[in-house]
Design a protein around this motif. Structure first.
Motif, PDB file in Angstrom:
ATOM      1  N   ASP A 107       0.855  -1.183   0.000  1.00  0.00           N
ATOM      2  CA  ASP A 107       0.000   0.000   0.000  1.00  0.00           C
ATOM      3  C   ASP A 107       0.894   1.237   0.000  1.00  0.00           C
ATOM      4  OD1 ASP A 107      -1.805   2.031   0.432  1.00  0.00           O
ATOM      5  OD2 ASP A 107      -3.031   0.865   1.827  1.00  0.00           O
ATOM      6  N   TRP A 108       1.269   1.655  -1.206  1.00  0.00           N
ATOM      7  CA  TRP A 108       2.237   2.743  -1.343  1.00  0.00           C
ATOM      8  C   TRP A 108       1.695   4.055  -0.792  1.00  0.00           C
ATOM      9  CZ3 TRP A 108       7.009   1.355  -2.212  1.00  0.00           C
ATOM     10  CH2 TRP A 108       7.255   0.153  -2.894  1.00  0.00           C
ATOM     11  N   HIS A 109       0.386   4.252  -0.862  1.00  0.00           N
ATOM     12  CA  HIS A 109      -0.171   5.510  -0.364  1.00  0.00           C
ATOM     13  C   HIS A 109       0.015   5.638   1.147  1.00  0.00           C
ATOM     14  CE1 HIS A 109      -2.716   9.022  -0.180  1.00  0.00           C
ATOM     15  NE2 HIS A 109      -3.470   8.438   0.742  1.00  0.00           N
ATOM     16  N   LYS A 110      -0.159   4.533   1.871  1.00  0.00           N
ATOM     17  CA  LYS A 110      -0.055   4.586   3.335  1.00  0.00           C
ATOM     18  C   LYS A 110       1.385   4.505   3.829  1.00  0.00           C
ATOM     19  CE  LYS A 110      -4.607   2.725   4.523  1.00  0.00           C
ATOM     20  NZ  LYS A 110      -5.325   1.622   5.214  1.00  0.00           N
ATOM     21  N   LEU A 111       2.254   3.905   3.047  1.00  0.00           N
ATOM     22  CA  LEU A 111       3.656   3.872   3.436  1.00  0.00           C
ATOM     23  C   LEU A 111       4.220   5.287   3.402  1.00  0.00           C
ATOM     24  CD1 LEU A 111       4.821   0.696   1.449  1.00  0.00           C
ATOM     25  CD2 LEU A 111       4.991   0.977   3.928  1.00  0.00           C
ATOM     26  N   PRO A 112       5.258   5.605   4.173  1.00  0.00           N
ATOM     27  CA  PRO A 112       6.043   4.713   5.032  1.00  0.00           C
ATOM     28  C   PRO A 112       5.514   4.556   6.462  1.00  0.00           C
ATOM     29  CG  PRO A 112       7.047   6.872   5.004  1.00  0.00           C
ATOM     30  CD  PRO A 112       5.860   6.957   4.074  1.00  0.00           C
ATOM     31  N   ASP A 113       4.503   5.343   6.826  1.00  0.00           N
ATOM     32  CA  ASP A 113       4.108   5.395   8.234  1.00  0.00           C
ATOM     33  C   ASP A 113       3.233   4.219   8.652  1.00  0.00           C
ATOM     34  OD1 ASP A 113       5.391   7.945   8.688  1.00  0.00           O
ATOM     35  OD2 ASP A 113       3.803   8.802   7.454  1.00  0.00           O
ATOM     36  N   TYR A 114       2.386   3.768   7.742  1.00  0.00           N
ATOM     37  CA  TYR A 114       1.471   2.678   8.063  1.00  0.00           C
ATOM     38  C   TYR A 114       2.084   1.376   7.560  1.00  0.00           C
ATOM     39  CZ  TYR A 114      -3.084   0.511   8.995  1.00  0.00           C
ATOM     40  OH  TYR A 114      -4.100  -0.265   9.500  1.00  0.00           O
ATOM     41  N   GLN A 115       2.552   0.566   8.493  1.00  0.00           N
ATOM     42  CA  GLN A 115       3.278  -0.665   8.142  1.00  0.00           C
ATOM     43  C   GLN A 115       2.446  -1.869   8.565  1.00  0.00           C
ATOM     44  OE1 GLN A 115       7.256  -0.259   9.729  1.00  0.00           O
ATOM     45  NE2 GLN A 115       7.445   1.818   8.925  1.00  0.00           N
ATOM     46  N   GLU A 116       1.772  -2.456   7.608  1.00  0.00           N
ATOM     47  CA  GLU A 116       0.792  -3.496   7.888  1.00  0.00           C
ATOM     48  C   GLU A 116       1.438  -4.783   8.406  1.00  0.00           C
ATOM     49  OE1 GLU A 116      -2.150  -4.198   4.918  1.00  0.00           O
ATOM     50  OE2 GLU A 116      -2.103  -2.140   4.179  1.00  0.00           O
TER      51      GLU A 116
END
Length: 719
Positions: A195-204
């Protein structure tokens, strides 16, 4: 009012009953892959393991060691039903993890040369009732951990372990054909996991689970973006997103690589063009490499698709593939990076037959690539067909590193609703003998460098992974991910043994069920070949999406995009003549194969129509004519799927209900589509053969006009 009240009461009861009646699925949906740590049901075996695995000693302390400890905790709790115990004393431990420089190792009589293990190999041995895991690095200890747990999951005795494991190939990579908008080209398991939009902060959590699964089978490199690359991946914003993934993957021994667009200096760097001999272009790539390594010190390197299917490349400026690859390799060289340069090329301005083109472009460049460049070659000379001969490049470039590129996703094998175990395809390609240096010059020995002393070896697989809960869209698609990793580590393993491992770890421990399922897997790919492209036929798939049959297609923008280009059906016969009298593709193989393939009588039957245009009445080895054998093979493919359905039903009581139902539904689709393939192709070829369907075989359900009228505008996986 009373009647209405009764109706309102009854309605939710009926709805509830209906929902209850339809609910057939358990909680096991395939997310755990082959890392299912369920309690061992054999009490005596479980007790034996509990005694052998009472306590663990690990001297090191790092993020990778934390992963090892976590894995051992999960496995001990799940498989054995006991809490894992870690001790700070070697004598008290039943399982000991040693790095090779640990002085306490001297107490043991280890006769192996530990320097031969390299940075990833390991020993797994039993010494005086202690189990030792020994490696030169913590990454090696991680691989050893997963091997030990594999032994337990498959019920192997631990009393006399004596395993030395060193990977035969250095770079064991997954190539994701995933776009930055999460569309996955040729992906049949949902959106991209990245999920490039949520990266780098959201790391599933899925990123960690994905890394863990890859580490368990020895994969050590990931290319998260499409070979049809978007230049934005090299911009600062996206490089910080890539860094986040690299930080997650690093403790699992996995390096991140990037697919790059060759024209990036022009597209995002503001340069006039991207000519690789221009100093300013070279400097741009050097600066970009330094920028990447500042963020990601262990960055793996670049994967490049150039001058193929409209992608830019050095040929746009009259330069060679070697000039383009070496420019990038020299930018990466100071940091230890590598270039994987794809050999999948076919030019718009050449009249050479499609299967000839990669050889024609790359063989003259043998020995001209830098030593941190590997030319990444598809297993066959066309494009991931259900069956192809091995690519002639594997026997023709002894002074270059050649990486194997397999496709794990089933672009041409029915997508993720068809069961096609690709271990047999991979082994067929790897075990093929090029005869380039005499008998025994297998493709595997080219890939592992033993025929060329190449300093760089690699094997890549185009991933079949997506956001579906079971990762691959089909439970058995997981087996193709698994077998790719296992063979990339050791190509001498057998497809059957790997299937046995996977079934034990993923589906069931029941011996009768394992035998049935393994038989399904080992015959499945041949079934697909038979109902799609038997006897050496190839590229019969419909336009764009490659879903379903389209042997009649002849209206595309260039000749070699059309199936008619490859089967050459006419009133005289079927197949493409690649002998000296035709395109002379056989000249690209070693003399042994040239002689064998020149004559239909000595050409392997399974490749007959790949190399020869034969009369409909040509007498086959069976004594029947070509038309009869064609009909027979198409029907064998359908019969094979029917047999798989029966075998799957026979193991119902041994399989988790959710997993069973997923596969049952997919097999229903596969049978329907196998019949569609058979009927559509035979109806079409019959317009040329002008011969009746032989006695005892079903006639096509519809005429060819019906099959040609079918449209699938939203079939998944289109580019």
């Amino acid at each position: 009012m009373k009647k209405l009240f009764m109706l309102l009461i009854m309605l939710p009861i009926l709805l509830g009953s209906s929902a209850m009646a339809q609910h057939r699925f358990s909680g096991e949906d395939g997310y755990r892959l082959w890392l299912k740590y369920d309690l061992i049901q054999d009490q005596s075996l479980r007790q034996q393991y509990r005694q052998q695995l009472q306590s663990f000693f690990i001297a090191s302390d790092s993020a990778t060691v934390d992963i090892i400890k976590h894995e051992l905790t999960l496995a001990s709790n799940g498989l054995l039903g006991q809490t894992v115990k870690f001790t700070d004393s070697v004598p008290k431990a039943s399982v000991v993890f040693f790095k090779s420089d640990n002085p306490q190792l001297a107490k043991y009589d280890i006769k192996q040369d530990l320097t031969q293990l390299g940075q990833e190999g390991y020993l797994l041995v039993t010494v005086a009732k202690q189990i030792l895991l020994i490696a030169n690095s913590e990454q090696g200890l991680l691989y050893a951990t997963f091997d030990l747990l594999r032994q337990i999951q498959t019920g192997t005795s631990l009393t006399q372990l004596n395993k030395k494991q060193v990977p035969k190939v250095q770079l064991r990579m997954l190539n994701h054909w995933d776009d930055l908008d999460r569309h996955t080209e040729r992906g049949y398991a949902g959106q991209s996991i990245f999920d490039w939009h949520k990266l780098p902060d959201y790391q599933e959590q899925r990123y960690y689970d994905y890394a863990r699964a890859n580490a368990s089978i020895g994969i050590n490199g990931i290319v998260p973006n499409n070979v049809n690359a978007n230049a934005l991946i090299l911009t600062p914003a996206y490089l910080h997103k890539v860094k986040a993934l690299a930080d997650i993957f690093r403790p699992y021994g996995i390096k991140v690589y990037l697919s790059v667009k060759f024209s990036s200096p022009h597209l995002i760097g503001g340069l006039e063009n991207s000519d690789p001999v221009k100093p300013e272009v070279q400097q741009w790539w050097q600066d970009k490499a330094a920028e990447i390594y500042q963020l990601i010190p262990d960055f793996g390197g670049f994967l490049v698709k150039a001058n193929s299917e409209g992608q830019p490349g050095p040929g746009d400026f009259g330069r060679t593939h070697a000039q383009g690859a070496n420019m990038l390799a020299r930018a990466l060289k100071p940091f230890g990076g590598n270039v994987l340069w794809r050999a999948f090329v076919y030019a718009h301005d050449t009249k050479a037959e499609r299967s000839l083109q990669a050889y024609n472009e790359f063989v003259p460049l043998d020995g001209k690539f830098d030593n941190n460049v590997s030319v990444q070659v598809k297993n066959g000379p066309i494009d991931f067909q259900p069956r192809e001969p091995f690519s002639p490049l594997f026997g023709a470039m002894p002074h270059s590193s050649l990486a194997m590129e397999f496709q794990i996703t089933q672009e041409y094998l029915g997508f993720s609703t068809h069961l096609a175990y690709l271990g047999t395809l991979y082994k067929e390609a790897l075990d093929a003998d090029t005869h380039s240096k005499g008998a025994g010059s297998t493709v595997a020995k080219v890939v592992d460098g033993s025929l060329s002393d190449s300093p760089l070896t690699a094997m890549a697989g185009v991933a079949n992974i997506g956001m579906d809960r079971n990762w691959t869209g089909h439970i058995f698609g997981q087996a193709n991910w698994y077998v790719f990793g296992r063979l990339a580590w050791d190509h001498d393993l057998s497809a059957a043994d790997i299937a046995d491992e996977w079934i034990n770890m993923t589906l069931t421990h029941n011996k009768n069920a394992i035998a049935q399922i393994k038989d399904m897997m080992m015959s499945s790919r041949e079934d697909v070949v038979n109902y799609m492209t038997p006897l050496g036929l190839h590229h019969l798939m419909d336009t764009g999406h490659h879903y379903g049959p389209g042997p009649w297609v002849d209206n595309l923008g260039r000749a070699d995009w059309n199936p008619t280009y490859y089967h050459r059906a006419d009133k005289q016969g079927l197949g493409i003549d690649r002998t000296a009298a035709g395109t002379n593709a056989i000249s690209q193989y070693a003399p042994f194969w040239q002689e064998k393939l020149a004559d239909p009588a000595t050409t392997p039957t399974e490749l007959l129509l790949w190399f020869h245009h034969l009369s409909w009445d040509y007498t086959m080895p069976s004594g029947k004519n070509l038309w009869y054998e064609l009909v027979h093979h198409y029907n064998m493919g359908v019969a094979g799927v029917e047999k798989m359905q029966q075998q799957w039903q026979s193991v119902k009581n041994q399989i988790d209900p959710n997993q069973f139902n997923q596969v049952e539904m997919a097999l229903g689709i596969q049978l329907k589509e196998a019949k569609w393939w058979r009927d559509a192709c035979l109806a079409y070829f019959q317009t040329f053969s002008q011969r009746p369907i032989p006695e005892g075989f079903p006639k096509p359900a519809h005429d060819v006009d019906y099959y040609q009228s079918l449209q699938f505008p939203y079939a998944p996986g289109q580019g």
